[in-house]
Write a protein that holds these residues in place. Structure first.
Motif, PDB file in Angstrom:
ATOM      1  N   LYS A   1      -7.912  -4.685   1.141  1.00 60.14           N
ATOM      2  CA  LYS A   1      -9.212  -4.102   0.775  1.00 60.14           C
ATOM      3  C   LYS A   1      -9.020  -2.724   0.137  1.00 60.14           C
ATOM      4  O   LYS A   1      -9.631  -2.416  -0.879  1.00 60.14           O
ATOM      5  CB  LYS A   1     -10.127  -3.992   1.992  1.00 60.14           C
ATOM      6  CG  LYS A   1     -10.730  -5.297   2.416  1.00 60.14           C
ATOM      7  CD  LYS A   1     -11.684  -5.101   3.576  1.00 60.14           C
ATOM      8  CE  LYS A   1     -12.269  -6.441   3.995  1.00 60.14           C
ATOM      9  NZ  LYS A   1     -13.247  -6.303   5.081  1.00 60.14           N
ATOM     10  N   LYS A   2      -8.168  -1.911   0.746  1.00 62.24           N
ATOM     11  CA  LYS A   2      -7.892  -0.573   0.196  1.00 62.24           C
ATOM     12  C   LYS A   2      -7.275  -0.675  -1.193  1.00 62.24           C
ATOM     13  O   LYS A   2      -7.638   0.059  -2.109  1.00 62.24           O
ATOM     14  CB  LYS A   2      -6.952   0.213   1.114  1.00 62.24           C
ATOM     15  CG  LYS A   2      -7.586   0.699   2.386  1.00 62.24           C
ATOM     16  CD  LYS A   2      -6.550   1.435   3.238  1.00 62.24           C
ATOM     17  CE  LYS A   2      -7.109   1.769   4.591  1.00 62.24           C
ATOM     18  NZ  LYS A   2      -6.102   2.389   5.465  1.00 62.24           N
TER      19      LYS A   2
ATOM     20  N   LEU B   1       0.836  -1.204   0.000  1.00 60.22           N
ATOM     21  CA  LEU B   1       0.000   0.000   0.000  1.00 60.22           C
ATOM     22  C   LEU B   1       0.869   1.250   0.000  1.00 60.22           C
ATOM     23  O   LEU B   1       0.610   2.197  -0.740  1.00 60.22           O
ATOM     24  CB  LEU B   1      -0.951  -0.006   1.198  1.00 60.22           C
ATOM     25  CG  LEU B   1      -1.908   1.173   1.300  1.00 60.22           C
ATOM     26  CD1 LEU B   1      -2.819   1.260   0.064  1.00 60.22           C
ATOM     27  CD2 LEU B   1      -2.744   1.078   2.570  1.00 60.22           C
TER      28      LEU B   1
ATOM     29  N   ASN C   1      -9.888  -1.757  -3.746  1.00 54.14           N
ATOM     30  CA  ASN C   1     -10.784  -0.650  -4.122  1.00 54.14           C
ATOM     31  C   ASN C   1     -10.090   0.340  -5.049  1.00 54.14           C
ATOM     32  O   ASN C   1     -10.714   0.852  -5.976  1.00 54.14           O
ATOM     33  CB  ASN C   1     -11.343   0.029  -2.877  1.00 54.14           C
ATOM     34  CG  ASN C   1     -12.319  -0.865  -2.140  1.00 54.14           C
ATOM     35  OD1 ASN C   1     -13.016  -1.683  -2.749  1.00 54.14           O
ATOM     36  ND2 ASN C   1     -12.364  -0.742  -0.827  1.00 54.14           N
ATOM     37  N   LYS C   2      -8.806   0.594  -4.817  1.00 54.20           N
ATOM     38  CA  LYS C   2      -8.052   1.493  -5.712  1.00 54.20           C
ATOM     39  C   LYS C   2      -7.964   0.894  -7.109  1.00 54.20           C
ATOM     40  O   LYS C   2      -8.175   1.586  -8.105  1.00 54.20           O
ATOM     41  CB  LYS C   2      -6.633   1.738  -5.176  1.00 54.20           C
ATOM     42  CG  LYS C   2      -6.531   2.687  -4.024  1.00 54.20           C
ATOM     43  CD  LYS C   2      -5.075   2.801  -3.588  1.00 54.20           C
ATOM     44  CE  LYS C   2      -4.910   3.702  -2.414  1.00 54.20           C
ATOM     45  NZ  LYS C   2      -4.857   5.107  -2.748  1.00 54.20           N
TER      46      LYS C   2
ATOM     47  N   GLU D   1      -7.138  -5.272   5.860  1.00 53.25           N
ATOM     48  CA  GLU D   1      -7.658  -3.953   5.472  1.00 53.25           C
ATOM     49  C   GLU D   1      -6.816  -3.285   4.390  1.00 53.25           C
ATOM     50  O   GLU D   1      -7.335  -2.548   3.553  1.00 53.25           O
ATOM     51  CB  GLU D   1      -7.780  -3.036   6.699  1.00 53.25           C
ATOM     52  CG  GLU D   1      -8.868  -3.455   7.664  1.00 53.25           C
ATOM     53  CD  GLU D   1     -10.258  -3.479   7.030  1.00 53.25           C
ATOM     54  OE1 GLU D   1     -10.602  -2.554   6.279  1.00 53.25           O
ATOM     55  OE2 GLU D   1     -11.005  -4.447   7.290  1.00 53.25           O
ATOM     56  N   ASN D   2      -5.508  -3.552   4.399  1.00 58.52           N
ATOM     57  CA  ASN D   2      -4.651  -2.989   3.351  1.00 58.52           C
ATOM     58  C   ASN D   2      -5.023  -3.560   1.990  1.00 58.52           C
ATOM     59  O   ASN D   2      -5.113  -2.821   1.006  1.00 58.52           O
ATOM     60  CB  ASN D   2      -3.176  -3.273   3.651  1.00 58.52           C
ATOM     61  CG  ASN D   2      -2.700  -2.570   4.892  1.00 58.52           C
ATOM     62  OD1 ASN D   2      -2.949  -1.393   5.092  1.00 58.52           O
ATOM     63  ND2 ASN D   2      -2.011  -3.290   5.756  1.00 58.52           N
TER      64      ASN D   2
END
Length: 129
Positions: free
Chosen positions: A120-121, A8, A124-125, A117-118
């Protein structure tokens, strides 16, 4: 720091690809298919950065080798699918079979069950590109 967190930071340009490469090489307690997926993505990132055409071809070939190894171990490897769709969306003038539609569908169907969560981010990007 976890692989996904460093990834990320690389995407957000807070860390270098070199740091991700080093962490990928030394990652412990990581499934082989996940490690191969990260190695593949590192190769793709290095191919993007280099100006040497021969080196670029070598990185792209290594990307394909690592990604195929990951998917041979587990066709449902989330990271492999995520990185493949990202590379296929970004790299131009490279003759890859297009998996964007099927990988996008897979990622959308599975992002809700991912605990990281990373990731997931990052998902989404990539899906918003």
């Amino acid at each position: 720091m976890e692989l996904s967190q460093i990834l990320l930071h690389v995407i957000e340009e807070k860390e270098s690809v070199k740091k991700l490469v080093e962490k990928t090489k030394t990652a412990k307690n990581t499934k082989d298919e996940v490690k191969f997926s990260y190695q593949a993505f590192c190769c793709a990132l290095m191919a993007k950065e280099t100006t040497n055409n021969l080196q670029k071809i070598e990185y792209i070939n290594a990307y394909a080798k690592y990604l195929n190894s990951a998917l041979e171990l587990n066709t449902e490897c989330y990271e492999a699918r995520l990185f493949r769709v990202s590379v296929e969306k970004k790299l131009q003038n490279v003759d890859f079979k297009n998996h964007i539609t099927q990988d996008t569908y897979f990622l959308r169907a599975n992002v809700g069950i991912i605990k990281d969560e990373n990731l997931k981010k990052i998902t989404n990007k990539i899906l918003s590109l």
